[in-house]
Structures are given as C-alpha cells and as structure tokens.
Design a protein around this motif. Sequence first.
Motif, short mmCIF file in Angstrom:
data_model
loop_
_atom_site.label_atom_id
_atom_site.label_comp_id
_atom_site.label_asym_id
_atom_site.label_seq_id
_atom_site.Cartn_x
_atom_site.Cartn_y
_atom_site.Cartn_z
N CYS A 12 85.07 95.64 113.22
CA CYS A 12 84.38 96.84 112.73
C CYS A 12 84.85 97.26 111.35
O CYS A 12 84.08 97.78 110.56
N GLU A 15 82.82 95.81 108.13
CA GLU A 15 81.41 96.00 107.81
C GLU A 15 81.28 96.87 106.55
O GLU A 15 81.91 97.92 106.44
N TYR A 208 84.66 109.57 105.02
CA TYR A 208 84.66 110.96 105.48
C TYR A 208 85.68 111.80 104.70
O TYR A 208 85.55 113.01 104.61
N VAL A 247 72.80 103.93 108.72
CA VAL A 247 73.93 103.84 109.64
C VAL A 247 74.06 102.43 110.22
O VAL A 247 73.06 101.79 110.54
N ILE A 250 75.69 99.14 114.87
CA ILE A 250 76.65 99.30 115.97
C ILE A 250 76.83 100.77 116.32
O ILE A 250 76.82 101.15 117.49
N SER A 265 79.04 115.01 111.49
CA SER A 265 80.47 115.24 111.54
C SER A 265 80.93 115.96 110.30
O SER A 265 80.39 115.78 109.21
N LEU A 460 79.54 99.77 124.05
CA LEU A 460 79.42 100.86 123.08
C LEU A 460 79.02 102.16 123.77
O LEU A 460 77.89 102.62 123.70
C1 BLA Z 1 81.28 106.51 113.19
N1 BLA Z 1 82.18 106.95 115.49
C2 BLA Z 1 81.71 107.36 114.26
C3 BLA Z 1 81.72 108.78 114.21
C4 BLA Z 1 82.19 109.23 115.43
C5 BLA Z 1 82.46 108.08 116.23
C6 BLA Z 1 82.40 110.68 115.83
C7 BLA Z 1 81.32 109.64 113.04
C8 BLA Z 1 79.86 109.63 112.80
C9 BLA Z 1 79.11 110.58 113.70
O1 BLA Z 1 79.29 111.79 113.56
O2 BLA Z 1 78.33 110.10 114.55
C10 BLA Z 1 83.01 107.99 117.54
N2 BLA Z 1 81.76 109.66 118.81
C11 BLA Z 1 82.78 108.82 118.64
C12 BLA Z 1 83.61 108.89 119.81
C13 BLA Z 1 83.07 109.80 120.64
C14 BLA Z 1 81.89 110.27 120.00
C15 BLA Z 1 84.85 108.13 120.06
O3 BLA Z 1 81.13 111.12 120.46
C16 BLA Z 1 83.59 110.16 121.95
C17 BLA Z 1 83.11 111.10 122.74
N3 BLA Z 1 81.95 102.29 116.68
C18 BLA Z 1 82.45 101.68 117.80
C19 BLA Z 1 82.77 100.34 117.48
C20 BLA Z 1 82.43 100.16 116.14
C21 BLA Z 1 81.93 101.42 115.65
C22 BLA Z 1 83.36 99.37 118.46
O4 BLA Z 1 82.61 102.23 118.87
C23 BLA Z 1 82.51 98.99 115.26
C24 BLA Z 1 82.30 97.73 115.62
C25 BLA Z 1 81.49 101.67 114.32
N4 BLA Z 1 81.50 104.19 114.14
C26 BLA Z 1 81.29 102.93 113.69
C27 BLA Z 1 80.83 103.03 112.32
C28 BLA Z 1 80.78 104.39 111.99
C29 BLA Z 1 81.20 105.10 113.16
C30 BLA Z 1 80.49 101.87 111.43
C31 BLA Z 1 80.38 104.99 110.67
C32 BLA Z 1 79.02 105.61 110.69
C33 BLA Z 1 78.68 106.08 109.30
O5 BLA Z 1 79.08 107.19 108.91
O6 BLA Z 1 78.02 105.32 108.60
#
Ligand code: BLA
Length: 511
Positions: A12, A15, A208, A247, A250, A265, A460
Amino acid sequence: GSDRQNVDLTDCDREAIHQLGRVQSFGCLIGVSADWLISHASVNLADFACKSAEEAVGEPLETLLNSQSIHNIRNRLQHLTGRSGAEYVRGVLFVGSDELYDAQIHVSEGTIVLEFEPAAQSADFETDLTLVRSAVARLAEISDIARFCGFAAKSVRALTGLDRVMVYRFLPDGSGEVFAEAKTSDQESFLGLRYPASDIPKQARALYLRNPIRIIADSSHAGAEIHPPRSPSGDVLDLSQSTLRSVSPIHLEYLSNMGVAASMSISIIVNGALWGLFACHHRQAIAMSQAKRNAADLFGQMFSFLLAGKLSDVEAQNDDQVQEITSSFTRSMQEGGAPVTQLVPLLQDFSSLLGADGFGVILDNIVHLEGSAPKEDEFSRLVKFLNAAAANTVFSTYQLGALMTDAQQFAQRVSGVIAVPISRSPRDYVMFFRREIVKSVNWAGNPNKPLSAGLNGSRLSPRKSFEAWRSIVEGESEHWSPSNLRAAEQLRRALLEVFLRLTDEAARERK
Ligand code: BLA
C-alpha cells in the motif's frame, strides 16, 4: 492501461496516490500554463462548462472562463507566489453559463491548477462559525483527554451532519486506535478498536499533513480522467494539493465494504506531526461544500492547538508525579526499615503511572511480584537474561518473547518489560510488565454480521483489518512511550542514590 500500477494489499505504501490521473466527479479540474493556455482538463468538464475537455485543451483560458472570473483568479494567484498552499475564489462563471462555482487555485510543478465545484450557500457561514466558536469555548474547559476528544467528535458531527465521526489516534508503532466516536444509534461502534498502519498508508499520511481536509464524495465512483493523461514531456499531473484528487481503488473498496458512501477526514496535527484524524463517514454520497470544509478546517486547527496544550500538561503532571513518588521513597528510606517493604508502595504507584499490568523487584535475594508478572522461577530466568545487558541503563522491550525464547512459556504472557537496574553487583532490579496487547482489545460487535466483499474479498473491512492488526501484534505489548522511559530513568537515578547511600552508611558503621 500498461502504466496503471498494480498495487496489492501488501504494498500500500508504494501506490502513487497523488498521480492517479483522475478527479472526483463532484467538481472539474483544469490545468493552465504560465501563459494562460489550458493544458489539462478533466473529461467531465462538459458537465460544468459549455466545452468538452478535448475542445478546451490548447485554448486560451478566456475561451472557457468569464473575464471577471479570470481577473479574480489572477489576483488570488499573486498571494500564492513563492509558497505552497491554495487560494479560493467564490462565484466564478464559465463562458456561456450563469451557474456559479467556487474555485480553488494552487500551483503544481509550474502548472496552475484550477478546481471548480458548485458554489456554497453563503447562509451556512454564520451558523457554522457560531457552532465552531461555542464548541471551541467548551472544549477549552475539558481537561480529561478522552472526554475532550469525545466532545470534539460530537461537535464535528453537529457541524457536518455526518453519520459517524471518530477521533482516530496514531500510536508509536504506526497502528491506529478509535479513541473517541460520535455516531447514529443504529450503527455498530468502533470505539477502542485498533487497526494496522497499512490501513492509512505512509504517503496518505504525508498528504494529510500538507492538506488538513480530505473529502471523498462518492465511494462508488472511480472519478473522471484528466485529459491528456500525460503532458507532452511525459509528466503526469501531481495532484498532491488537489481537493478533487480521486481515490485509490483499494480505499474505495474499503469504504464500500463497510457501507460508507462518503468520507471526510480532518487532520489533527500536534507539534508538526500527524497525531491523528477526525475520520468521518456518511452512508449517503455527499460533497461537503467548500464553506463547510473551511469551517471544519478551522475547527481542526483550534482543536489541534488545544490538544497540544493538554498533552504537554499531562507530560508535566507525569514528571511531577515521578518526582513526588521518588522523593517520598527517599524520605521513607531515611526512616529505616526493610528496603523491599518500603519499595512496594512506591512501585504500586509507579506501575499505575506507567500503565503497567504488574511489577517485580529483586533486592538482596528477596523477590516480590505483583499483578501480571512472571512466576518466581521465570522471574529469576529473566534476571539472568538481563544480567547480560548493560548495568547502568534502563532496559525495555515490547516483545520479550522475540528476545528471550523461554519467555514464551511464561505462565502470564508478559511481552512488555521495563527493567531498572538498582545496584551494580549482584545485580538487583525493579521491573514493570505489560501483558500481550491482543489480550486487552476485543471486538465487541456482532461477529456474524455479514460483509459485502469486493475484488479483494473481505480483507478490506474494519473487522478483517482489526484481525490483521491482532495477528501483526501477536507477542507484543503496547509500546512504552518516551515519557514512560524517561520516568523509568528518573526512578533509576533516585534508587541508585538511595542504595549507594545505604551502602556507604553500612560501610561506615562497620568501621
Ligand atoms: C485512507 N484509510 C484512509 C483514511 C482512513 C482509513 C480514515 C482517510 C481517508 C478517509 O477519510 O476515508 C482507514 N477508516 C480507516 C479505518 C477505519 C475507518 C482503519 O473507518 C476503521 C474504523 N487501506 C487499507 C489497505 C490499503 C489502504 C490494506 O485498508 C492499501 C493497500 C489504502 N487508505 C488507503 C489509501 C488511503 C487510505 C490509499 C488514502 C486515500 C486518499 O486520501 O487518497
């Protein structure tokens, strides 16, 4: 295409989420060169203006935007010279349309990037500001950090109207914890749950830190491509500072799997580092207006300042407590008595200060163990093991089992140890223990709750993610914080002083 990266769940962090070549469809984007020719346009331009992306690219900006709007944009651009950041222009018009848009302007590697979205209702401003003002005033009066964060989550929910608002806090090992939560009553709670670092990958956290607000308006939509995908020199537009940045598939899958259509967020930044996020969810798609985002941004900054103050108050109180505990021990030793008996109440206080689950002491061959501590024979093996470490430093670990193989068979699976050597030879110690962390965090929700599963199966989702976190941290305790280690070092010095004095006195008496 061939240049699409194939990112899987194991890398992750790699990317290039700032160069996905698409924007979210609630707005449109154009790129403009320094001589005001349109160099890029998102293919949904025609939904906003009277031109398609192909028609617009290569033309002067005045063929697309009304001249007063261009004038306003140029003015704001002056404010950007020489600094990163974004400027806003409200009420922009496209040529041939009377629909108003709000624009956001920033510069990306020489390209002026203009992003447009439907204009916000100005009536919202006043209510938002009033709400932020009174929330901040009340927050300032709450000293307990958990209650402080709980009230902040409620305030963000009131401000935004979103279904769920969490204060998501990063821990020293990069994992995250849902530290506070405000939600509708019909949703499962995530409060107290932990997730692995990879759920919010490194490069996302870096973004962020630069841009405190991130909105995802519709998790079912991959977004609109930017035309052309590469500039003549082969570059892909860097969207690091873009609001409309699309976005990662994934993360979209993650959101859809948990029934979340839109997210927002707000960064929580303490001393220049990302402390956590307000992570907000909504079950319907929604594009939060620029005005609302600004209010949320302002709230986030005020919250962060207040939090920084409270965290340093807590540190200072801890330091005071360490002082108090050690000096009361010194006093009680001066009154005489058996050292171990005198030490025990001190260690009880110290143990709770450190957030330890148990402690042990060995002094002149007398052993005392309390709480979640190894058994006596295990403890002596641990002492032997530690005798190989340096004599004059505090030893600490959060994964004892990985360092000392027979620790895995200890009756109480202590994984975290702080060992404070209190004499030179024979080596005496006080130690504080923490249990394996997976023992203390449980998912309280319904285990049979059905999951929808996307391309990557059910991995996921918060539940699978929580399980992934549990398997990563198996055999580990909660990490000891820098302030824990500082406290232990203060204890070491205080005890050393007391015991050196005792030895001196004993030597003098013998003379
Ligand atoms: C971004 N992952 C995020 C964000 C949160 C989380 C809060 C910030 C963006 C948003 O506000 O949606 C995670 N959200 C959570 C968690 C909970 C929740 C833990 O509600 C628990 C209740 N994500 C994965 C895996 C990968 C991944 C395995 O789980 C990668 C292979 C990627 N998460 C990922 C990416 C972003 C992200 C790339 C950035 C999104 C962006 O801002 O472009």
